[in-house]
Design a protein around this motif. Structure first.
Motif, PDB file in Angstrom:
ATOM      1  N   UNK A  60       6.728  12.581   1.837  1.00 50.51           N
ATOM      2  CA  UNK A  60       7.886  12.313   0.988  1.00 50.51           C
ATOM      3  C   UNK A  60       7.434  11.633  -0.292  1.00 50.51           C
ATOM      4  N   UNK A  61       8.272  11.685  -1.306  1.00 55.89           N
ATOM      5  CA  UNK A  61       7.943  11.022  -2.564  1.00 55.89           C
ATOM      6  C   UNK A  61       7.612   9.559  -2.310  1.00 55.89           C
ATOM      7  N   UNK A  62       6.556   9.090  -2.961  1.00 56.39           N
ATOM      8  CA  UNK A  62       6.108   7.716  -2.782  1.00 56.39           C
ATOM      9  C   UNK A  62       7.136   6.740  -3.352  1.00 56.39           C
ATOM     10  N   UNK A  63       7.573   5.759  -2.559  1.00 63.44           N
ATOM     11  CA  UNK A  63       8.531   4.775  -3.071  1.00 63.44           C
ATOM     12  C   UNK A  63       7.813   3.623  -3.764  1.00 63.44           C
ATOM     13  N   UNK A  64       8.564   2.773  -4.409  1.00 60.67           N
ATOM     14  CA  UNK A  64       7.986   1.560  -4.963  1.00 60.67           C
ATOM     15  C   UNK A  64       7.837   1.588  -6.464  1.00 60.67           C
ATOM     16  N   UNK A  65       7.640   0.394  -7.059  1.00 61.58           N
ATOM     17  CA  UNK A  65       7.567   0.283  -8.526  1.00 61.58           C
ATOM     18  C   UNK A  65       6.318   0.904  -9.132  1.00 61.58           C
TER      19      UNK A  65
ATOM     20  N   UNK B 119      -1.973   8.908 -11.873  1.00 64.69           N
ATOM     21  CA  UNK B 119      -3.365   8.885 -11.415  1.00 64.69           C
ATOM     22  C   UNK B 119      -3.685  10.136 -10.587  1.00 64.69           C
ATOM     23  N   UNK B 120      -2.769  10.509  -9.690  1.00 60.89           N
ATOM     24  CA  UNK B 120      -2.974  11.723  -8.895  1.00 60.89           C
ATOM     25  C   UNK B 120      -3.117  12.937  -9.804  1.00 60.89           C
ATOM     26  N   UNK B 121      -2.240  13.048 -10.796  1.00 58.29           N
ATOM     27  CA  UNK B 121      -2.283  14.206 -11.692  1.00 58.29           C
ATOM     28  C   UNK B 121      -3.591  14.269 -12.467  1.00 58.29           C
TER      29      UNK B 121
ATOM     30  N   UNK C 185       1.665  13.582  -3.094  1.00 55.84           N
ATOM     31  CA  UNK C 185       0.246  13.489  -2.761  1.00 55.84           C
ATOM     32  C   UNK C 185      -0.250  12.053  -2.758  1.00 55.84           C
ATOM     33  N   UNK C 186       0.574  11.105  -3.183  1.00 55.79           N
ATOM     34  CA  UNK C 186       0.113   9.729  -3.351  1.00 55.79           C
ATOM     35  C   UNK C 186      -0.352   9.123  -2.034  1.00 55.79           C
ATOM     36  N   UNK C 187       0.470   9.224  -0.981  1.00 56.73           N
ATOM     37  CA  UNK C 187       0.133   8.596   0.293  1.00 56.73           C
ATOM     38  C   UNK C 187      -1.197   9.117   0.833  1.00 56.73           C
ATOM     39  N   UNK C 188      -1.390  10.427   0.769  1.00 55.80           N
ATOM     40  CA  UNK C 188      -2.630  11.024   1.266  1.00 55.80           C
ATOM     41  C   UNK C 188      -3.820  10.584   0.418  1.00 55.80           C
TER      42      UNK C 188
ATOM     43  N   UNK D 175      -7.367   4.350  -5.821  1.00 57.03           N
ATOM     44  CA  UNK D 175      -7.228   2.934  -5.474  1.00 57.03           C
ATOM     45  C   UNK D 175      -5.947   2.421  -6.111  1.00 57.03           C
ATOM     46  N   UNK D 176      -4.915   2.103  -5.315  1.00 59.07           N
ATOM     47  CA  UNK D 176      -3.642   1.689  -5.910  1.00 59.07           C
ATOM     48  C   UNK D 176      -3.735   0.389  -6.687  1.00 59.07           C
ATOM     49  N   UNK D 177      -4.731  -0.444  -6.371  1.00 54.22           N
ATOM     50  CA  UNK D 177      -4.904  -1.692  -7.126  1.00 54.22           C
ATOM     51  C   UNK D 177      -5.617  -1.464  -8.465  1.00 54.22           C
TER      52      UNK D 177
END
Length: 288
Positions: A121-126, A134-136, A212-215, A223-225
């Motif tokens: 599902x679409x990644x939630x959060x700010x 970043x994924x793109x 694709x963010x979660x995967x 790296x989300x940070x």
């Protein structure tokens, strides 16, 4: 079989000729200006060819040192940046394979299969917009790595950087006809892939950056940070990827929609220090 050499793409620019003469004579201000003018475009070329900032930084340093040690050999047969691109392309086409996609000889078909894995599902959060960017950016870099190096550099020079076929052919030291054939192969392969796989290009395609963010996070691809490309330094006054995406109209625009990346400051300073060290002298004696 003998092929005709590509025609020189331009006549000498008096300002560049004077600047190079000053640099070869040892003027540090001229050396600094040439370094400033070349480093970011060369880095952007290296990043598109290698796929990863760390590898691009190393390649950029090596290319810039080659450019400066050969500076006295420049005859004004092309713009200085075009000539530097030619040196850079030769280096990049011959270096060892580093990116995971290239090292594994990953095809676009195989890459498409990987994109279909782990869609959520679409990644939630700010941070969703930042991470989707970043994924793109990471994905389009990986797509380029699935092309052959010859196809990749033809596509990058012509469709991404907007260099015309005649100038690109000179950089590659091939005929314009040969360049156009490589370019068309790259365009066709990428167009076919994006139309079937990428939701930015086709509404029927399954893959969406937000899905694709979660995967990508779970497998360590991003790296989300510390997003590597979405927060990458850019050249002053550069257009952002988001502004460029507004004009998205075809498959090539996916690859054009990267910001004008700038060589990170640490590597920029390292090149300047090496040039001042005397270990890489300019060729002060021009050969006739």
């Amino acid at each position: 079989m003998t092929h005709a050499a590509p025609t020189s793409p331009g006549s000498p620019d008096p300002g560049e000729v004077a600047l190079v003469a000053e640099a070869v004579a040892g003027n540090p201000d001229a050396v600094a200006r040439i370094l400033r003018d070349l480093q970011d475009p060369i880095y952007r070329l290296a990043l598109r060819m290698t796929g990863r900032p760390a590898d691009a930084e190393d390649a950029t340093q090596e290319i810039l040192l080659r450019v400066f040690t050969r500076l006295a050999m420049w005859r004004g047969e092309a713009k200085l940046l075009t000539w530097a691109y030619r040196i850079g392309v030769n280096h990049l086409l011959n270096q060892r394979r580093r990116s995971p996609q290239e090292a594994a000889h990953l095809s676009l078909d195989a890459f498409g299969d990987k994109l279909a894995e782990g869609l959520a599902a679409d990644h939630p959060g700010p941070d969703a917009e930042l991470l989707a960017t970043e994924v793109r950016l990471q994905c389009s870099q990986a797509m380029l790595q699935c092309l052959t190096r010859e196809e990749r550099v033809a596509f990058v020079l012509d469709d991404v950087f907007g260099i015309g076929s005649a100038e690109a052919a000179w950089i590659l030291d091939i005929t314009p006809t040969a360049h156009r054939k490589r370019l068309e192969r790259a365009r066709k392969r990428l167009r076919t892939f994006l139309t079937s796989a990428c939701g930015l290009v086709s509404e029927q395609a399954r893959c969406r950056c937000t899905r694709r963010i979660e995967y990508a996070v779970s497998t360590g691809r991003i790296n989300p940070q510390r997003p590597e490309l979405a927060t990458h330094p850019v050249s002053p006054g550069a257009a952002t990827a988001e502004r460029q995406m507004i004009a998205l109209h075809d498959a090539a625009a996916i690859f054009q929609a990267h910001p004008d990346y700038a060589l990170p400051g640490a590597k920029r300073n390292a090149v300047a220090v090496l040039l001042k060290s005397g270990r890489f002298p300019l060729l002060a004696d021009r050969t006739e």
